[in-house]
Design an enzyme around this catalytic site. Structure first.
Site, mmCIF file in Angstrom:
data_model
loop_
_atom_site.group_PDB
_atom_site.id
_atom_site.type_symbol
_atom_site.label_atom_id
_atom_site.label_comp_id
_atom_site.label_asym_id
_atom_site.label_seq_id
_atom_site.Cartn_x
_atom_site.Cartn_y
_atom_site.Cartn_z
ATOM 1 N N TYR A 50 5.938 13.728 -9.321
ATOM 2 C CA TYR A 50 5.934 13.626 -7.864
ATOM 3 C C TYR A 50 4.652 12.905 -7.452
ATOM 4 O O TYR A 50 3.571 13.233 -7.937
ATOM 5 C CB TYR A 50 5.947 15.017 -7.221
ATOM 6 C CG TYR A 50 7.243 15.774 -7.397
ATOM 7 C CD1 TYR A 50 8.280 15.619 -6.490
ATOM 8 C CD2 TYR A 50 7.423 16.660 -8.461
ATOM 9 C CE1 TYR A 50 9.463 16.316 -6.625
ATOM 10 C CE2 TYR A 50 8.605 17.368 -8.608
ATOM 11 C CZ TYR A 50 9.622 17.192 -7.690
ATOM 12 O OH TYR A 50 10.790 17.888 -7.826
ATOM 13 N N ALA A 79 8.592 23.069 -6.960
ATOM 14 C CA ALA A 79 9.547 22.020 -7.291
ATOM 15 C C ALA A 79 9.793 21.952 -8.791
ATOM 16 O O ALA A 79 8.940 22.336 -9.591
ATOM 17 C CB ALA A 79 9.022 20.673 -6.792
ATOM 18 N N CYS A 80 10.962 21.451 -9.147
ATOM 19 C CA CYS A 80 11.311 21.224 -10.551
ATOM 20 C C CYS A 80 12.212 19.993 -10.607
ATOM 21 O O CYS A 80 12.108 19.108 -9.756
ATOM 22 C CB CYS A 80 11.979 22.458 -11.158
ATOM 23 S SG CYS A 80 13.577 22.875 -10.440
ATOM 24 N N ALA A 81 13.118 19.936 -11.566
ATOM 25 C CA ALA A 81 13.993 18.774 -11.702
ATOM 26 C C ALA A 81 15.208 18.842 -10.775
ATOM 27 O O ALA A 81 15.583 17.843 -10.165
ATOM 28 C CB ALA A 81 14.456 18.614 -13.152
ATOM 29 N N LEU A 108 13.504 17.205 -8.134
ATOM 30 C CA LEU A 108 13.158 15.790 -8.283
ATOM 31 C C LEU A 108 14.369 14.883 -8.055
ATOM 32 O O LEU A 108 14.240 13.794 -7.504
ATOM 33 C CB LEU A 108 12.550 15.535 -9.669
ATOM 34 C CG LEU A 108 12.028 14.137 -9.947
ATOM 35 C CD1 LEU A 108 10.875 13.771 -9.013
ATOM 36 C CD2 LEU A 108 11.588 14.006 -11.400
#
Length: 121
Positions: A50, A79-81, A108
């Site tokens: 990011y 946040a993650c994927a 993401l």
């Protein structure tokens, strides 16, 4: 019904909040600012990260042991994927008294689908 649904942020709102917290002078970031907490594994972050002013990286696999390292007075957007691991991390942090903490819905993938900035490794 998901009791945490109200804590989900869409990528556009998250991006705006993360950039609103940025110090335009480039000085040392304020630990009370809004931070993106990326809970992906290091090899994932090395491929695509990011691109926001305040990012912390703490993989979900290490969160239970290291969550006390996170700033307690900062706004966290986790946040993650794709949004699953970040939802788990957000729930874990909320149960341990970290507030405010919110989840980046869609991770993401959603971030990139909206054309928001990333750094390719």
């Amino acid at each position: 019904m998901n009791p945490y649904a109200h804590l989900n942020l869409d990528p556009i709102t998250a991006h705006a909040e993360l950039n609103r917290a940025a110090d335009p002078s480039g000085a040392e970031p304020d630990k009370t600012a809004c931070w993106l907490l990326d809970v992906r594994e290091a090899h994932e972050v090395a491929r695509t990260a990011y691109a926001v002013p305040h990012v912390l990286h703490l993989p979900l696999s290490q969160l239970e042991q290291r969550h006390t390292e996170l700033p307690r007075d900062a706004d966290l957007i986790v946040a993650c994927a794709a949004g699953g691991r970040s939802l788990q991390a957000m729930q874990f942090l909320v149960h341990r008294g970290h507030t405010p903490v919110r989840n980046l819905a869609g991770g993401l993938g959603a971030w990139m689908a909206h054309g928001l900035p990333v750094q390719q490794g």
